[in-house]
Design an enzyme around this catalytic site. Structure first.
Site, short mmCIF file in Angstrom:
data_model
loop_
_atom_site.label_atom_id
_atom_site.label_comp_id
_atom_site.label_asym_id
_atom_site.label_seq_id
_atom_site.Cartn_x
_atom_site.Cartn_y
_atom_site.Cartn_z
N GLY A 149 1.86 7.18 0.48
CA GLY A 149 2.17 5.94 1.21
C GLY A 149 3.58 5.96 1.78
N ALA A 150 4.04 7.15 2.14
CA ALA A 150 5.44 7.33 2.54
C ALA A 150 5.67 7.19 4.03
CB ALA A 150 5.96 8.69 2.06
N VAL A 152 -5.63 8.47 -0.17
CA VAL A 152 -5.75 8.60 -1.62
C VAL A 152 -7.11 8.16 -2.14
CG1 VAL A 152 -3.27 8.38 -1.95
CG2 VAL A 152 -4.71 6.33 -2.08
N SER A 188 2.25 -4.08 -9.07
CA SER A 188 2.53 -5.36 -8.43
C SER A 188 2.77 -6.45 -9.46
CB SER A 188 1.36 -5.77 -7.54
OG SER A 188 1.56 -7.08 -7.01
N TYR A 225 -7.15 -7.99 -5.07
CA TYR A 225 -5.84 -7.34 -5.11
C TYR A 225 -5.28 -7.36 -6.53
CZ TYR A 225 -1.13 -5.94 -3.78
OH TYR A 225 0.06 -5.26 -3.67
N ALA A 226 -5.33 -8.53 -7.17
CA ALA A 226 -4.81 -8.65 -8.53
C ALA A 226 -5.56 -7.70 -9.47
CB ALA A 226 -4.93 -10.09 -9.02
N ALA A 227 -6.87 -7.64 -9.35
CA ALA A 227 -7.67 -6.78 -10.22
C ALA A 227 -7.37 -5.31 -9.97
CB ALA A 227 -9.16 -7.05 -10.00
N LYS A 258 -4.60 -3.95 -8.87
CA LYS A 258 -3.29 -3.58 -9.38
C LYS A 258 -3.23 -3.64 -10.91
CE LYS A 258 -0.90 -2.55 -5.68
NZ LYS A 258 -0.26 -1.23 -5.49
#
Length: 264
Positions: free
Chosen positions: A18-19, A65, A159, A172-174, A176
């Site tokens: 992710g760079a 990824v 996160s 998203y929460a799950a 991370k």
């Protein structure tokens, strides 16, 4: 960073996912400035190339990824070119701009968000494939490379939303939370072989994701009593500490970097 860190990663081989932008790009630049030879990877190949071109010892590779074969191929290429991998920072991840819009619309209207009932399978799987599956793919490949040498340091970018879950943002929460758990489990396994794994859990940070966040939602994240949005460089500095020898006794840690929005 101050001059006291010049040469901190001299001679190290580092890979950053992710760079092509945001935190990953800041990490790649910091590592190169401190002496590392950096492999800059991103799903956006041209973006990775643009970051690598600005660094003295770096080259770029395209990497999604979520695709395990691509992950394995990139790590194999690092071994072919350099013979080893010393440092890995896994910063690749995705958000869901559509869900953010739904949340923001509810905030503006003064009502509770209604997202879960509208959340499609494709949106769920996209976030999970990149954020959770991708973390597993990258950690698995890293251990295959690092364990035989009994050496290596890894940081995954998680996160703060794992702990302060946002209403209407369950996928998203799950994803991370799963990434945190995978990282901590792998950390307990890997340390027996001389490989350290830790996680930095940023709060709101000025990245491409933040730029896509609706104004109403941004305002909610920037509440009183907390620092402003972090810069990618501030989060990168935490990641670099975690992969440095200064953090030799940190294993399976989750470092909350959210500017004081909450503690756990």
């Amino acid at each position: 960073m101050g001059g006291e860190h010049a040469g901190r990663f001299e001679g190290r081989i580092a890979l950053v996912t992710g760079a092509g932008s945001g935190i990953g790009a800041a990490v790649a630049r910091r590592l190169a400035a401190q002496g590392a030879n950096v492999v800059v990877t991103d799903v956006d190949g041209p973006a990775a190339e643009a970051v690598a071109k600005g660094l003295s010892r770096a080259h770029a590779l395209a990497l999604d990824v979520a695709e395990p074969a691509q992950v394995d191929s990139v790590f194999d290429e690092v071994l072919r070119r350099h013979g080893r991998l010393d440092v890995l920072v896994h910063a690749a991840g995705v958000d869901d701009p559509v869900a953010k819009e739904w949340i923001a619309e509810a905030l503006v209207a003064g009502r509770s968000p209604e997202v879960t009932g509208r959340l499609g399978d494709d949106a769920w799987r996209r976030v999970m494939r990149v954020n959770l599956d991708g973390t597993f793919h990258v950690l698995r490949a890293a251990l295959r490379v690092m364990v035989p040498r009994r050496s290596g340091a890894v940081v995954t970018v998680g996160s703060s939303s794992v702990f302060d879950t946002q209403a209407g943002y369950p996928h998203y929460a799950a994803s991370k939370a799963g990434a945190h758990a995978v990282s901590q489990s792998v950390a307990k396994e890997a340390i027996a072989f001389g490989v350290r794994v830790n996680t930095v859990a940023p709060g709101p940070t000025e990245t491409g994701m933040a730029a896509r966040t609706p104004a109403a939602l941004r305002q909610g994240f920037a509440g009183p009593g907390a620092r402003a949005y972090a810069t990618p460089e501030e989060i990168a500095d935490v990641a670099l500490f975690l992969v440095s020898e200064e953090a030799a006794n940190l294993v399976g840690a989750v470092v909350l970097a959210n500017g004081g929005r909450f503690t756990v």
